[in-house]
Design an enzyme around this catalytic site. Structure first.
Site, PDB file in Angstrom:
ATOM      1  N   LYS A  10      11.561  31.550  -1.252  1.00 27.94           N
ATOM      2  CA  LYS A  10      10.866  30.484  -0.671  1.00 27.94           C
ATOM      3  C   LYS A  10       9.375  30.132  -0.860  1.00 27.94           C
ATOM      4  CE  LYS A  10      14.354  30.360   3.227  1.00 27.94           C
ATOM      5  NZ  LYS A  10      14.497  30.351   4.706  1.00 27.94           N
ATOM      6  N   TYR A  50      19.617  21.413   3.437  1.00 32.20           N
ATOM      7  CA  TYR A  50      19.641  21.742   4.830  1.00 32.20           C
ATOM      8  C   TYR A  50      20.389  20.941   5.860  1.00 32.20           C
ATOM      9  CZ  TYR A  50      16.933  26.169   4.029  1.00 32.20           C
ATOM     10  OH  TYR A  50      16.517  27.264   3.787  1.00 32.20           O
ATOM     11  N   ARG A  86      23.041  38.908   1.659  1.00 30.02           N
ATOM     12  CA  ARG A  86      22.510  38.678   2.833  1.00 30.02           C
ATOM     13  C   ARG A  86      22.168  39.910   3.618  1.00 30.02           C
ATOM     14  NH1 ARG A  86      22.285  33.468   5.335  1.00 30.02           N
ATOM     15  NH2 ARG A  86      23.030  34.501   7.053  1.00 30.02           N
ATOM     16  N   ASN A 113      10.291  32.970   5.900  1.00 30.39           N
ATOM     17  CA  ASN A 113      10.992  34.219   5.773  1.00 30.39           C
ATOM     18  C   ASN A 113      11.541  34.562   4.261  1.00 30.39           C
ATOM     19  OD1 ASN A 113      13.134  32.292   5.710  1.00 30.39           O
ATOM     20  ND2 ASN A 113      14.611  33.161   7.515  1.00 30.39           N
ATOM     21  N   HIS A 116      16.167  32.794   0.845  1.00 31.42           N
ATOM     22  CA  HIS A 116      17.279  32.033   1.456  1.00 31.42           C
ATOM     23  C   HIS A 116      18.724  32.816   0.734  1.00 31.42           C
ATOM     24  CE1 HIS A 116      20.638  29.052   2.189  1.00 31.42           C
ATOM     25  NE2 HIS A 116      20.762  29.355   0.871  1.00 31.42           N
ATOM     26  N   GLU A 127      25.857  24.697  -2.504  1.00 33.72           N
ATOM     27  CA  GLU A 127      24.485  24.917  -2.968  1.00 33.72           C
ATOM     28  C   GLU A 127      23.918  25.233  -4.277  1.00 33.72           C
ATOM     29  OE1 GLU A 127      23.062  26.726   1.320  1.00 33.72           O
ATOM     30  OE2 GLU A 127      23.222  28.190  -0.302  1.00 33.72           O
TER      31      GLU A 127
END
Ligand code: ATP
Ligand code: MG
Length: 138
Positions: A10, A50, A86, A113, A116, A127
């Site tokens: 990000k 998103y 994840r 954060n 992604h 995606e």
């Protein structure tokens, strides 16, 4: 069986100079980088990406942040890629992220954060197709 997932480094992490360090964590964890592209995205592109969050109170702020500077789009592959990425990322809020995770090491806030990762097989397919053409994924 190899599985593909989609990831973004990000804008906060790119701005802070963590691109290389995050890529190193990803490769150390056994992911192959199938395709990778650094670019800036528009607010409208962020909103499309998103769209599942469009009713959330942070939608405007999140999409403004995601279009605030260059980011790195990636398709990654390994066995169990979706769940393993994840786990490597850590909790959404870095304050709750486990020791050794990317968000623990590199993220500053629940919004900014650092990374992604797709949260399921259907999401990953959407995606990957949103950002990459078939010919870029050979
Ligand atoms: P990502 O989808 O980016 O991999 P995630 O699945 O851990 O992260 P989601 O619940 O899907 O988290 O939220 C998407 C993104 O929206 C988060 O990564 C974060 O950047 C932002 N976000 C989530 N919750 C908040 C919040 N309460 N306030 C501000 N931003 C938030
Ligand atoms: Mg998510």
């Amino acid at each position: 069986m190899p599985q593909r997932t989609f990831s973004i480094i990000k804008p906060d992490a790119v701005r802070n100079g963590y691109t290389g360090a995050i890529l190193a964590e990803i490769e150390k964890a056994g992911f192959q980088i199938i395709s990778i592209r650094k670019q800036s995205i528009s607010k409208a592109q962020a909103e499309g990406f998103y769209y599942v969050h469009k009713e959330r109170p942070f939608f405007d702020s999140l999409t403004t942040f995601m279009s605030s500077g260059p980011l790195v789009l990636m398709v990654l592959e390994k066995d169990n890629a979706i769940a393993d990425l994840r786990a490597l990322m850590g909790a959404t809020n870095p304050a709750n992220a486990e020791e050794g995770t990317i968000r623990k090491k590199f993220a500053g806030s629940i919004q900014e954060n650092a990374i992604h990762g797709s949260d399921g097989a259907e999401t990953a397919a959407f995606e990957i197709g949103y950002w990459f053409a078939g010919y870029e994924l050979i």
